[in-house]
Write a protein that holds these residues in place. Structure first.
Motif, PDB file in Angstrom:
ATOM      1  N   UNK A   1       0.854  -1.190   0.000  1.00  0.00           N
ATOM      2  CA  UNK A   1       0.000   0.000   0.000  1.00  0.00           C
ATOM      3  C   UNK A   1       0.888   1.239   0.000  1.00  0.00           C
ATOM      4  N   UNK A   2       0.757   2.055  -1.034  1.00  0.00           N
ATOM      5  CA  UNK A   2       1.600   3.252  -1.161  1.00  0.00           C
ATOM      6  C   UNK A   2       0.703   4.466  -1.372  1.00  0.00           C
ATOM      7  N   UNK A   3       1.213   5.616  -1.001  1.00  0.00           N
ATOM      8  CA  UNK A   3       0.424   6.839  -1.141  1.00  0.00           C
ATOM      9  C   UNK A   3       0.652   7.477  -2.502  1.00  0.00           C
ATOM     10  N   UNK A   4      -0.364   8.165  -2.976  1.00  0.00           N
ATOM     11  CA  UNK A   4      -0.268   8.917  -4.231  1.00  0.00           C
ATOM     12  C   UNK A   4       0.139  10.341  -3.876  1.00  0.00           C
ATOM     13  N   UNK A   5       1.363  10.721  -4.242  1.00  0.00           N
ATOM     14  CA  UNK A   5       1.862  12.038  -3.848  1.00  0.00           C
ATOM     15  C   UNK A   5       1.514  13.131  -4.846  1.00  0.00           C
ATOM     16  N   UNK A   6       1.261  12.778  -6.111  1.00  0.00           N
ATOM     17  CA  UNK A   6       0.864  13.764  -7.118  1.00  0.00           C
ATOM     18  C   UNK A   6      -0.044  13.109  -8.142  1.00  0.00           C
ATOM     19  N   UNK A   7      -0.943  13.912  -8.675  1.00  0.00           N
ATOM     20  CA  UNK A   7      -1.786  13.477  -9.789  1.00  0.00           C
ATOM     21  C   UNK A   7      -1.969  14.677 -10.707  1.00  0.00           C
ATOM     22  N   UNK A   8      -1.546  14.542 -11.963  1.00  0.00           N
ATOM     23  CA  UNK A   8      -1.549  15.670 -12.902  1.00  0.00           C
ATOM     24  C   UNK A   8      -2.196  15.241 -14.210  1.00  0.00           C
ATOM     25  N   UNK A   9      -3.131  16.053 -14.704  1.00  0.00           N
ATOM     26  CA  UNK A   9      -3.702  15.794 -16.024  1.00  0.00           C
ATOM     27  C   UNK A   9      -2.730  16.312 -17.074  1.00  0.00           C
ATOM     28  N   UNK A  10      -2.392  15.489 -18.058  1.00  0.00           N
ATOM     29  CA  UNK A  10      -1.389  15.836 -19.061  1.00  0.00           C
ATOM     30  C   UNK A  10      -1.991  16.327 -20.362  1.00  0.00           C
ATOM     31  N   UNK A  11      -3.308  16.340 -20.472  1.00  0.00           N
ATOM     32  CA  UNK A  11      -3.975  16.743 -21.709  1.00  0.00           C
ATOM     33  C   UNK A  11      -4.977  17.856 -21.432  1.00  0.00           C
ATOM     34  N   UNK A  12      -5.303  18.600 -22.496  1.00  0.00           N
ATOM     35  CA  UNK A  12      -6.341  19.617 -22.374  1.00  0.00           C
ATOM     36  C   UNK A  12      -7.696  18.949 -22.195  1.00  0.00           C
ATOM     37  N   UNK A  13      -8.641  19.694 -21.645  1.00  0.00           N
ATOM     38  CA  UNK A  13      -9.963  19.130 -21.386  1.00  0.00           C
ATOM     39  C   UNK A  13     -10.676  18.703 -22.663  1.00  0.00           C
ATOM     40  N   UNK A  14     -10.350  19.370 -23.799  1.00  0.00           N
ATOM     41  CA  UNK A  14     -11.021  19.027 -25.051  1.00  0.00           C
ATOM     42  C   UNK A  14     -10.231  18.036 -25.897  1.00  0.00           C
TER      43      UNK A  14
ATOM     44  N   UNK B   1      -9.081  14.355 -27.256  1.00  0.00           N
ATOM     45  CA  UNK B   1      -9.878  13.153 -27.513  1.00  0.00           C
ATOM     46  C   UNK B   1      -9.776  12.174 -26.350  1.00  0.00           C
ATOM     47  N   UNK B   2      -8.582  12.030 -25.800  1.00  0.00           N
ATOM     48  CA  UNK B   2      -8.362  11.150 -24.659  1.00  0.00           C
ATOM     49  C   UNK B   2      -7.805  11.951 -23.496  1.00  0.00           C
ATOM     50  N   UNK B   3      -8.163  11.557 -22.296  1.00  0.00           N
ATOM     51  CA  UNK B   3      -7.634  12.192 -21.089  1.00  0.00           C
ATOM     52  C   UNK B   3      -6.487  11.350 -20.551  1.00  0.00           C
ATOM     53  N   UNK B   4      -5.300  11.968 -20.470  1.00  0.00           N
ATOM     54  CA  UNK B   4      -4.126  11.278 -19.932  1.00  0.00           C
ATOM     55  C   UNK B   4      -3.798  11.849 -18.559  1.00  0.00           C
ATOM     56  N   UNK B   5      -3.486  10.976 -17.624  1.00  0.00           N
ATOM     57  CA  UNK B   5      -3.189  11.375 -16.249  1.00  0.00           C
ATOM     58  C   UNK B   5      -1.866  10.756 -15.825  1.00  0.00           C
ATOM     59  N   UNK B   6      -1.050  11.544 -15.154  1.00  0.00           N
ATOM     60  CA  UNK B   6       0.214  11.059 -14.596  1.00  0.00           C
ATOM     61  C   UNK B   6       0.089  10.992 -13.077  1.00  0.00           C
ATOM     62  N   UNK B   7       0.500   9.864 -12.517  1.00  0.00           N
ATOM     63  CA  UNK B   7       0.496   9.699 -11.064  1.00  0.00           C
ATOM     64  C   UNK B   7       1.918   9.518 -10.558  1.00  0.00           C
ATOM     65  N   UNK B   8       2.200  10.115  -9.417  1.00  0.00           N
ATOM     66  CA  UNK B   8       3.465   9.878  -8.720  1.00  0.00           C
ATOM     67  C   UNK B   8       3.151   9.134  -7.426  1.00  0.00           C
ATOM     68  N   UNK B   9       3.777   7.982  -7.236  1.00  0.00           N
ATOM     69  CA  UNK B   9       3.581   7.185  -6.029  1.00  0.00           C
ATOM     70  C   UNK B   9       4.803   7.271  -5.147  1.00  0.00           C
ATOM     71  N   UNK B  10       4.576   7.373  -3.863  1.00  0.00           N
ATOM     72  CA  UNK B  10       5.669   7.415  -2.887  1.00  0.00           C
ATOM     73  C   UNK B  10       5.967   5.994  -2.432  1.00  0.00           C
ATOM     74  N   UNK B  11       7.110   5.453  -2.863  1.00  0.00           N
ATOM     75  CA  UNK B  11       7.472   4.068  -2.514  1.00  0.00           C
ATOM     76  C   UNK B  11       8.672   4.033  -1.574  1.00  0.00           C
ATOM     77  N   UNK B  12       8.986   5.173  -0.968  1.00  0.00           N
ATOM     78  CA  UNK B  12      10.198   5.264  -0.148  1.00  0.00           C
ATOM     79  C   UNK B  12      10.128   4.366   1.089  1.00  0.00           C
TER      80      UNK B  12
ATOM     81  N   UNK C   1      -7.581  15.347  -5.987  1.00  0.00           N
ATOM     82  CA  UNK C   1      -6.223  15.906  -5.886  1.00  0.00           C
ATOM     83  C   UNK C   1      -5.602  16.137  -7.263  1.00  0.00           C
ATOM     84  N   UNK C   2      -6.415  16.043  -8.324  1.00  0.00           N
ATOM     85  CA  UNK C   2      -5.895  16.137  -9.687  1.00  0.00           C
ATOM     86  C   UNK C   2      -5.607  17.583 -10.068  1.00  0.00           C
ATOM     87  N   UNK C   3      -4.369  17.824 -10.519  1.00  0.00           N
ATOM     88  CA  UNK C   3      -3.972  19.149 -10.988  1.00  0.00           C
ATOM     89  C   UNK C   3      -4.191  19.216 -12.494  1.00  0.00           C
TER      90      UNK C   3
END
Length: 690
Positions: A269-282, A284-295, A493-495
């Protein structure tokens, strides 16, 4: 009689997701109808094979349950005649969307031949890309005659090592396309085999109920719920009804509080430290990047590795299923599963995917894949619990040989799940035990690491598109099981694109359960001077971000070393909407980490008159790029491809054949041999998905 003594055979299966096991069990069930006694077991338990059913997983690997067996038969100390007494048949399962089609089964098949084993029946290669049943059904049908001939031959010769010369390597050859094939009187073209009218009348015939002629004349289009002539008027050959083998009891003991599986099989079980949308709202597909804290878990990985993510079934779908089964008031009851004492199922055992004493809601949420399209055996079993005669007839059509085209169109290709079938056929009321017998294990979803631990110590990134499944007549609109769940999970938490997220999210702490999935080959060359060519459109660029972050840090630490060229072919639809990792890629190109960044935008390239041309994709740039063939052939470089198996990777492979042929001035067959050599040398590697 000797033949009666010999008429017992063994079926062994190697299954990753349950399909090979299901097919093996179907063969076992049919054996008695043909006068045989069959024993069945998993490759992980025994190694005395006669009939194999083996799937393929990963990059052409045998399934996990077959790995121990494969290691044993690959032992180089085994004599060349170790299996000279063995006569066997093998059914391999695979997907032609992947490069190493049926390689799990082919690996076992080839090694058994090297150790002296002999075929008594031509190997079948079933393609999940076109429908496993296209090969599986006729292969099983032909198996029985082959077994009878084998046992008869053994009885006649009174020896166990009868040489079935018409099915062995004496008649081994390759066809015009270079594919391996066995030539014998038992062989049929499994991909093209069609049942004759006579064949289609064999077995149990099920006639249609009386049909209103006036109504029939107005129904011209087939659907999930209804068929049209000739299918609606045909006698049907349906699979044997699978034997029930489980007894399920619900104990009225509250088990509230469970949230994730207690046995995580190596998950953390790891925490999600960041979540960022990589595409514009319009886009065709919505791409999301997640950063997980595995330290805290100290999880090690290399760029090119992946991570398995546990995801649950949708809460709304679980609730609807419970309501449909009239079990909503018992969802928190503890589940007790036992074997039926009078079951005819061979080697029946309680599935490991179903935990004892887990709540019903917990099992349907975390343990069983309720979104998977039901196979024909499941559809056949559902038909027996359907009260309405016309609904039952339609389910029998869908699982029959005659209804294979409808099954593919309205179930398999339409991504119809159990809940969709229950909506379409309201009088179908299956018991809970039937679901537990047929629903496969809910599998984790794997995502490639899009980072390097040198660049992001204690963190791992990955990126995904939110899969959108539009509404169809067979089912409502929905998102992909894992990608849709993840998008909803991180929505708070999505930026948005263009913002700079804080180093750590404040407030709500979100977690996921992950497990490292190391790759055996998809890594940067150990020799820093080897040139690297990467092809990754869309989210296929993910592992290459990790490659380039790694190379950037290696260049900083080894400023005197010689580094090979790095090429990246990237593509997306619109430069300003879905150019993933644009700033980072441009930085790599600017500081020399990336020697050549070649990008295309398939919907952004108008001609001089302002008219948009036909789309340009990565394979087009790949074709016209200078030096690529020379890098691979003369400079011994490595090619990495990541992306969609159904389209892009096939097109890139075809383009590679063309540029290799042009570079070496050779025909396509020789170009194929050259490309095969690159694969064997692990210099042409793919990380692809369906």
């Amino acid at each position: 009689m000797p033949c009666e003594v010999a008429a017992r055979f063994l079926i062994l299966y190697g299954s990753q997701r349950g399909q090979a096991q299901s097919i093996a069990e179907e063969i076992c069930q049919q054996a008695a109808e043909h006068g045989f006694t069959a024993d069945i077991n998993c490759l992980s338990n025994q190694h005395k094979p006669v009939v194999f059913v083996v799937s393929t997983t990963g990059d052409g690997d045998p399934p996990d349950t077959a790995q121990k067996f494969v290691r044993k038969i690959k032992n180089k100390s085994l004599p060349h005649n170790h299996f000279s007494h063995l006569h066997y048949a093998l059914l391999a399962l695979g997907d032609t969307n992947y490069a190493n089609f049926c390689n799990g089964g082919k690996t076992i098949d080839s090694r058994l031949q090297q150790l002296g084993a002999k075929h008594f029946y031509a190997t079948g290669h079933a393609d999940d890309g076109t429908g496993l049943e296209v090969v599986v059904d006729p292969w099983i049908e032909g198996l029985w005659d082959a077994l009878k001939k084998t046992f008869s031959s053994m009885a006649t010769s009174d020896q166990q090592d009868t040489d079935l010369s018409d099915c062995t390597q004496d008649n081994f050859h390759k066809n015009a396309s270079g594919q391996e094939k066995y030539k014998s009187d038992l062989e049929v073209d499994l991909h093209l085999l069609k049942l004759s009218e006579t064949d289609s009348q064999k077995g149990k015939a099920i006639t249609s109920d009386s049909i209103d002629v006036e109504t029939l004349s107005t129904v011209l289009v087939a659907s999930l719920k209804q068929s049209v002539p000739p299918l609606s008027e045909s006698a049907l050959n349906v699979p044997a009804l699978p034997a029930s083998y489980l007894e399920v009891r619900l104990e009225k003991v509250s088990t509230e509080g469970e949230t994730v599986p207690s046995d995580k099989d190596g998950y953390h079980e790891v925490s999600i430290s960041k979540a960022v949308q990589l595409t514009q709202d319009d886009a065709v597909k919505t791409a999301i990047s997640l950063e997980l804290d595995i330290s805290e878990q100290n999880l090690a990985y290399q760029p090119g590795d992946a991570f398995d993510i546990l995801c649950p079934n949708r809460a709304s779908e679980v609730e609807e299923l419970l309501l449909r089964l009239d079990l909503q008031t018992q969802k928190n009851c503890a589940v007790q599963v036992n074997l039926l004492k009078n079951s005819s199922k061979k080697a029946a055992k309680i599935p490991l995917r179903i935990p004892q004493n887990g709540s019903l809601q917990f099992i349907l949420t975390w343990c069983l894949e309720i979104r998977r399209a039901p196979n024909k055996a499941f559809v056949r079993a559902l038909a027996d619990f359907t009260q309405n005669s016309s609904e039952k007839r339609r389910l029998l059509e869908l699982c029959s040989k005659e209804g294979s085209a409808d099954y593919n169109s309205f179930v398999r290709d339409a991504n119809v799940c159990l809940l969709d079938l229950l909506r379409a056929f309201p009088s179908c009321l299956p018991p809970l035990s039937l679901l537990f017998e047929h629903l496969p294990k809910l599998q984790p979803r794997a995502y490639s690491a899009a980072s390097s631990s040198l660049q992001h110590p204690g963190k791992v990134h990955f990126v995904f598109n939110v899969v959108e499944l539009p509404a169809r007549p067979e089912h409502p609109a929905r998102t992909g099981l894992c990608t849709g769940w993840l998008a909803g999970h991180v929505s708070s938490i999505l930026w948005p694109l263009g913002t700079v997220p804080a180093s750590e999210q404040s407030g709500l702490i979100l977690t996921v359960h992950v497990r490292p999935r190391p790759s055996s080959t998809f890594h940067l060359p150990a020799d820093l001077s080897v040139p690297v060519v990467m092809v990754g459109p869309g989210t296929g660029v993910a592992p290459f971000i990790g490659f380039l972050q790694q190379r950037e840090k290696e260049r900083e630490a080894n400023q005197e070393a010689t580094f090979g060229e790095t090429w990246l072919f990237f593509g997306c639809r619109h430069k300003d909407k879905d150019f993933l990792f644009r700033e980072e890629l441009e930085r790599f190109a600017h500081n020399g980490t990336l020697s050549h960044l070649i990008v295309c935008f398939s919907r952004d390239e108008p001609d001089a008159a302002g008219t948009v041309n036909s789309p340009t994709y990565v394979q087009h740039n790949f074709l016209h790029a200078k030096n690529v063939a020379s890098i691979l052939i003369k400079d011994k470089g490595s090619l990495y491809v990541c992306g969609d198996a159904k389209n892009m990777t096939k097109d890139v492979n075809d383009t590679l054949l063309e540029i290799i042929g042009n570079e070496l001035q050779i025909d396509k067959l020789d170009a194929m041999k050259t490309v095969a050599g690159l694969r064997e040398e692990k210099r042409y590697l793919q990380d692809i998905w369906s």
